[in-house]
Design an enzyme around this catalytic site. Structure first.
Site, PDB file in Angstrom:
ATOM      1  N   GLY A  24       0.799  -1.236   0.000  1.00 38.39           N
ATOM      2  CA  GLY A  24       0.000   0.000   0.000  1.00 38.39           C
ATOM      3  C   GLY A  24       0.822   1.272   0.000  1.00 38.39           C
ATOM      4  O   GLY A  24       0.267   2.367   0.041  1.00 38.39           O
ATOM      5  N   GLU A  83      -2.512   5.958 -12.979  1.00 36.52           N
ATOM      6  CA  GLU A  83      -3.673   5.124 -13.283  1.00 36.52           C
ATOM      7  C   GLU A  83      -4.933   5.889 -12.959  1.00 36.52           C
ATOM      8  O   GLU A  83      -4.989   6.593 -11.949  1.00 36.52           O
ATOM      9  CB  GLU A  83      -3.660   3.862 -12.401  1.00 36.52           C
ATOM     10  CG  GLU A  83      -3.151   2.631 -13.092  1.00 36.52           C
ATOM     11  CD  GLU A  83      -3.128   1.410 -12.169  1.00 36.52           C
ATOM     12  OE1 GLU A  83      -2.330   0.513 -12.450  1.00 36.52           O
ATOM     13  OE2 GLU A  83      -3.892   1.361 -11.191  1.00 36.52           O
ATOM     14  N   GLU A  94      -1.999  -5.576 -10.564  1.00 36.87           N
ATOM     15  CA  GLU A  94      -0.602  -5.989 -10.409  1.00 36.87           C
ATOM     16  C   GLU A  94      -0.557  -7.496 -10.204  1.00 36.87           C
ATOM     17  O   GLU A  94      -1.568  -8.127  -9.940  1.00 36.87           O
ATOM     18  CB  GLU A  94       0.064  -5.284  -9.214  1.00 36.87           C
ATOM     19  CG  GLU A  94      -0.500  -5.691  -7.869  1.00 36.87           C
ATOM     20  CD  GLU A  94       0.465  -5.406  -6.720  1.00 36.87           C
ATOM     21  OE1 GLU A  94       1.687  -5.260  -6.941  1.00 36.87           O
ATOM     22  OE2 GLU A  94      -0.012  -5.371  -5.568  1.00 36.87           O
ATOM     23  N   ASN A 102       1.379 -10.325  -7.803  1.00 38.46           N
ATOM     24  CA  ASN A 102       2.259 -10.579  -6.668  1.00 38.46           C
ATOM     25  C   ASN A 102       2.936 -11.918  -6.915  1.00 38.46           C
ATOM     26  O   ASN A 102       2.271 -12.949  -6.992  1.00 38.46           O
ATOM     27  CB  ASN A 102       1.471 -10.584  -5.359  1.00 38.46           C
ATOM     28  CG  ASN A 102       0.966  -9.188  -5.012  1.00 38.46           C
ATOM     29  OD1 ASN A 102       1.688  -8.205  -5.206  1.00 38.46           O
ATOM     30  ND2 ASN A 102      -0.239  -9.082  -4.538  1.00 38.46           N
ATOM     31  N   ARG A 118       4.591 -14.127  -5.351  1.00 40.20           N
ATOM     32  CA  ARG A 118       4.967 -14.742  -4.071  1.00 40.20           C
ATOM     33  C   ARG A 118       3.728 -15.326  -3.426  1.00 40.20           C
ATOM     34  O   ARG A 118       2.619 -15.171  -3.910  1.00 40.20           O
ATOM     35  CB  ARG A 118       5.537 -13.656  -3.160  1.00 40.20           C
ATOM     36  CG  ARG A 118       4.541 -12.495  -3.012  1.00 40.20           C
ATOM     37  CD  ARG A 118       4.906 -11.525  -1.929  1.00 40.20           C
ATOM     38  NE  ARG A 118       4.191 -10.281  -2.050  1.00 40.20           N
ATOM     39  CZ  ARG A 118       3.015 -10.018  -1.521  1.00 40.20           C
ATOM     40  NH1 ARG A 118       2.383 -10.954  -0.832  1.00 40.20           N
ATOM     41  NH2 ARG A 118       2.440  -8.847  -1.669  1.00 40.20           N
ATOM     42  N   VAL A 128      -0.237 -13.045   2.062  1.00 41.19           N
ATOM     43  CA  VAL A 128      -0.690 -13.050   3.456  1.00 41.19           C
ATOM     44  C   VAL A 128      -1.998 -13.854   3.565  1.00 41.19           C
ATOM     45  O   VAL A 128      -2.164 -14.680   4.462  1.00 41.19           O
ATOM     46  CB  VAL A 128      -0.917 -11.601   3.943  1.00 41.19           C
ATOM     47  CG1 VAL A 128      -1.521 -11.586   5.333  1.00 41.19           C
ATOM     48  CG2 VAL A 128       0.391 -10.802   3.900  1.00 41.19           C
ATOM     49  N   ARG A 146      -7.177 -10.004   9.645  1.00 44.35           N
ATOM     50  CA  ARG A 146      -5.784  -9.753  10.045  1.00 44.35           C
ATOM     51  C   ARG A 146      -5.787  -9.076  11.408  1.00 44.35           C
ATOM     52  O   ARG A 146      -6.347  -7.984  11.556  1.00 44.35           O
ATOM     53  CB  ARG A 146      -5.080  -8.840   9.039  1.00 44.35           C
ATOM     54  CG  ARG A 146      -4.957  -9.435   7.651  1.00 44.35           C
ATOM     55  CD  ARG A 146      -4.005  -8.595   6.818  1.00 44.35           C
ATOM     56  NE  ARG A 146      -4.029  -9.002   5.421  1.00 44.35           N
ATOM     57  CZ  ARG A 146      -3.126  -8.642   4.524  1.00 44.35           C
ATOM     58  NH1 ARG A 146      -2.123  -7.840   4.882  1.00 44.35           N
ATOM     59  NH2 ARG A 146      -3.208  -9.042   3.267  1.00 44.35           N
TER      60      ARG A 146
END
Ligand code: ADP
Ligand code: ADP
Ligand code: MG
Length: 447
Positions: free
Chosen positions: A164, A199, A287, A289, A291, A294, A337
């Site tokens: 972020g 954007e 986008e 990620n 990987r 979370v 979270r």
């Protein structure tokens, strides 16, 4: 298969990875900073090595120290977790040079997708819809012209951004130059790269992402979507799967776009394509990620697939043991979270000794954490201290299960946001699924 893996991370994700390795019969090496001597990941691993002082620049981002630890312990692979070095192409390349497997895609793919500006271009070429905008612009005057062409509101976004950070919203032409400078400066400080692009600000919109799992034999499968629209300052707070807004037809279309994106770059490993979805059900690539994320547990709960184990297996060259037709998404999963922060005091981060800990239990309740009774939460790292995940046959039951689990959770000694989660879950907007990424902003405005 690897006989030993080094985990280049800390906190709940290091614990999650160590658990997967244990079940697979793989030995583990933990690395830790001087502030993390008593951390849970250190006690759970078979071996551990101190890699430097508390500050991440000197420890968890210290590539030389981590590679030396891998060589000294004879680890054949490094799992980077999320954040830290997980999307660092230079680190992946260094691993390749040292003949240590980086558990993730190749350094080439990381640089192609990790640079958000380059990824946009790749997606446009592959025929995947992207948010209207422009390529990276260095010259301020030229950027301002582009901004006026795109129209307001818009976002200035750091190409190297993550978590972020490096994002600024601009509502009027006269505010553009300040936003451009501050986004670029923040990105330079946080990521060592001040490059930004623009954007169109899509609003209202939902954040919907597709989970991918790709082996080295060219098999690409998707494991359904996650809805991550409950965010604060562009950071996710609650995630769920499936999304209440995604119909089977839309899911099919988004999955096809995600597969196209993965194939366009020859992606391997686990990865996520993030999209924005507008109320007319148009979706745009935001986008990728490259990987583990979370929020990967919500996908694990509804698909029954252990993403970390498969990430390790495909990194070792094993082909997937199932095809897309074998994947069945069942029920509904939600993740909250739990952050050590005080929502009453503008989300001020909190640290200190955990004086009382009670972890919720019962069927289909999961709490991923590195906390234990009397643990000292250090002040140096991310505020995430736990992830509460539930699974139930329907969304309504999942919400009730989460409410019950949040009620049961006791973490004393640090401030945290469990009560805020309770409040969010009980709002009509959340219950109906009719919410967008501005949910928290609207709530804070109402006071
Ligand atoms: P996800 O998309 O998996 O939800 P987030 O964007 O929330 O991930 O980021 C995961 C974690 O990694 C967060 O703790 C965030 O602060 C951190 N993070 C994300 N990107 C970066 C980065 N480029 N550099 C350092 N930390 C990052
Ligand atoms: P990060 O790498 O920090 O996760 P993202 O590009 O994924 O950055 O954006 C983070 C969040 O910001 C998104 O989840 C979304 O809520 C919001 N966002 C990003 N781009 C746009 C956009 N063009 N329009 C509206 N919201 C956006
Ligand atoms: Mg993102």
């Amino acid at each position: 298969m690897f006989s030993k893996i080094l985990i280049a991370n800390r906190g709940e994700i290091a614990v999650r990875i160590i658990r997967a390795c244990k079940e697979m019969g793989i030995s583990t090496v933990a690395v830790f900073s001087e502030a993390d001597r008593d951390a849970l990941h250190v006690s759970l691993a078979d071996e551990s090595i101190c890699i430097g002082p508390a500050q991440v620049q000197d420890s968890y981002l210290n590539m030389t120290a981590i590679l030396s630890a891998a060589e000294a312990t004879g680890a054949g692979a490094i799992h980077p977790g999320y954040g830290l070095l997980s999307e660092n192409a230079k680190f992946a390349a260094l691993c390749e040079e040292c003949h240590i497997v980086f558990i993730g895609p190749s350094s080439k793919v990381i640089s192609e997708m990790g640079d958000k500006d380059a990824a946009r271009k790749t997606m446009i070429a592959a025929g995947v819809p992207v948010v209207p905008g422009c390529e990276m612009v260095e010259d301020l005057a030229k950027a301002h012209e582009e901004a006026d062409r795109i129209g307001y509101p818009l976002l200035v976004k750091a190409r190297a951004g993550g978590g972020g950070r490096g994002i600024r919203r601009v509502d009027r032409s006269e505010d553009f130059e300040d936003a451009f400078r501050s986004a670029s400066q923040e990105a330079q400080l946080a990521f060592g790269d001040g490059g930004v692009y623009l954007e169109k600000f899509v609003a209202p919109a939902k954040h919907i992402e597709m989970q991918l799992l790709c082996d080295r034999q060219g098999n690409v499968i998707t494991l359904g979507e996650r809805e991550c629209s409950i965010q604060r300052k562009n950071q996710k707070m609650i995630e769920e799967s499936p999304s209440p807004a995604v119909t089977p037809e839309l899911r099919q279309k988004m999955a096809e776009a995600a597969v196209k994106a993965a194939k366009a770059v020859g992606y391997t490993g686990v990865g996520t394509i993030e999209f924005l979805l507008d109320p007319d059900k148009n979706f745009y690539f935001m986008e990728m990620n490259t990987r583990l994320q979370v929020e990967h547990p919500v996908t694990e709960m509804v698909s029954g697939i252990d993403l970390v184990k498969w990430q390790i297996r495909v990194a070792a060259g094993m082909p997937l043991a199932f095809t897309q037709d074998d994947i069945h998404i069942s029920g509904h999963a939600i993740e909250c979270r739990i952050n050590a922060e005080n929502p009453e005091l503008n989300f001020r981060p909190s640290c200190g000794r955990i004086s009382l800990l009670h972890i919720p239990g019962g069927p289909w309740v999961r709490f991923d954490t590195a906390l234990y009774q009397d643990y000292m939460v250090p002040p140096f790292y991310d505020s995430l201290i736990g992830k509460l995940i539930v699974h139930a046959p329907t969304r309504e039951e999942a919400i009730r299960k989460m409410q019950a689990a949040l009620c049961e959770l006791v973490v004393e000694g640090v401030d945290h946001n469990a009560e805020l989660h309770m409040d969010i879950l009980s709002t009509p907007a959340f219950k109906s699924g009719d919410y967008y990424t501005n949910f928290m902003e609207l709530r804070e405005k109402r006071g």
